[in-house]
Design an enzyme around this catalytic site. Sequence first.
Site, mmCIF file in Angstrom:
data_model
loop_
_atom_site.group_PDB
_atom_site.id
_atom_site.type_symbol
_atom_site.label_atom_id
_atom_site.label_comp_id
_atom_site.label_asym_id
_atom_site.label_seq_id
_atom_site.Cartn_x
_atom_site.Cartn_y
_atom_site.Cartn_z
ATOM 1 N N HIS A 152 0.824 -1.201 0.000
ATOM 2 C CA HIS A 152 0.000 0.000 0.000
ATOM 3 C C HIS A 152 0.863 1.258 0.000
ATOM 4 C CE1 HIS A 152 -2.276 -3.204 2.103
ATOM 5 N NE2 HIS A 152 -3.236 -2.804 1.289
ATOM 6 N N SER A 188 -11.369 2.395 9.225
ATOM 7 C CA SER A 188 -12.295 3.466 9.577
ATOM 8 C C SER A 188 -13.723 2.972 9.715
ATOM 9 C CB SER A 188 -12.240 4.581 8.522
ATOM 10 O OG SER A 188 -10.961 5.147 8.434
#
Length: 582
Positions: A226, A450
């Site tokens: 990532h 999240s």
Amino acid sequence: MTEDIRTKKLINAPDDIISQAIEGMLSAHPDLLTVEGATRRAVVAKDGPRDGKVGIIIGGGSGHEPAFAGYVGRGLADAAAVGNVFASPSPEQIVDAARAADGGAGVLFAYGNYTGDVMNFDMAAEECESIGIPALSIPVTDDVASAPKGRENERRGIAGDFFVFKIAGAAAEVGYDLDACFGAAKRANQNCRSMGVALTACSLPQTGKLNFEIGHDEMEVGMGVHGEPGMRRGKLETADEVTNELVELTLADMPLTSGDEVAVLVNGLGATSLLELYIIHRQVAKILSDRGVGIHYSWVGEYCTSLEMAGASVTFLKLDDELKRLLDTPCRTASLTVAGALETKGVHTKRNHDTAQADVRVDRSTLATDGSITPELFRTMMLRVADQIRENRDWLSELDGVIGDGDHGVTMDIGWSAVRKVISEPLDNTITETSHLIAKTFLDAVGASSGPLYASAFQYAGTAVSDRLNLDTKALAAWIEGICIGIQSRGGAQIGDKTMIDAWAPAVTKAQEAQIAGADMLGCLDAACAGARDGRDYSATIESRRGRSAKLGERSIGHVDPGAASTVVVLEAMKSALQVSS
């Protein structure tokens, strides 16, 4: 970032990339794949699930193609839950995959060891158990660069997913029960090691900006898929020199001696040619041969990418007789085929997993009505939050690109855009009901870390004020405290870990102090904002101890935590909406 470099991608609307990619995959492989479930994010093998067989569910964020849906098919994964770019799928998307793959023998979840994936798959496992599907999980931890020896459970999963998924799928295909499938996958994970190198950055489709900076003559050894920083950054070296370092670091962690046998994966990260990958494999094979280590089989190509990042990784799977047998078991997927005869599949009976959910309405006559924040004003405040997150999306992603994977702003915007859609029209809801609606909406839309964190936050916050129709200053402080408690209950972070808690916790303290001192509603929110800003700024002075940036150590000092920054955006948006209404 010092340069505003815009990248080019062959996409339509950024919001449609996942649904259109899935649609394209199904149209390319209609004999292999279908999609099931209300979320439309569960890609399922047409010839995979069957009665009495353990269902193998894999999944993770998009942008790593062919991982994860490319490994769905007979003899490998029965289904994949497809998340947003660089973001874990949500629990509901994972459960959709589990329902589709359930053959009555339980399901095994396999995924990379990232905070968001762990939380979302754990929540999915809990839901599976509640509807009668036994579930076990194996987070892949092959990346040597991400944690030292002795702390293997903290390592992230990169290209080693390929081998662990293959072993798990083969174990289920040949008839292992759930515990035995888990055992085989666990042993594959324990015998798998990877090291990677990145040469260029990648860019998220929503921002079109490079998510980290690296010089044209530099490389980052140990970088994650990532864009997470690795072990060291240095000048670009020759292919043999780079390969030597990758292999030496790997073998220092997993010694191989004469007579051992391995499977090898030389994996491209998205923009590295096969020409280069074969040059790398040439040196890998020479090193192993010099040590007397045999190569049972090699794969060279793109198997776990990072959008358009240039770079490569080398993965070894140390084999024993059972792992070799399972590795050689035939499979047929869009991106991996192991030749051989597949036995007759057998039947798959769709099971009923419906659970009755009562629609419980609150008796409003029992709720406290004093306080200036009404349910409608609360809805307006949440809409303002959605607008401000959208306005700050790229900035938040840039902050995250420095110490994480660069998607925090994008992820928050996806969640809050979904919230905007469900609350755009006036609701006949209490503040508690709207908070709980936001929790479910965020979780279903986002995944990532999240999703579960903010879902727990709004669930706790709504429950904290369930005795009220309107909020007074004390209830507002309790609502903010509920947000903080919910995040901590799901993620476990504490002050000083360099997370959003470093902003939420002081916001709670300052709001409570202002309320006790007699401040009005605006004064309480103003105090909460001040506390959050202090916490955000404090986060830049400390090392990260949780999440992807925890691997950086001292390199994380000097950079604001993006979650702490978005906390300030949320609270200041609420304050702005309240000011307009006053």
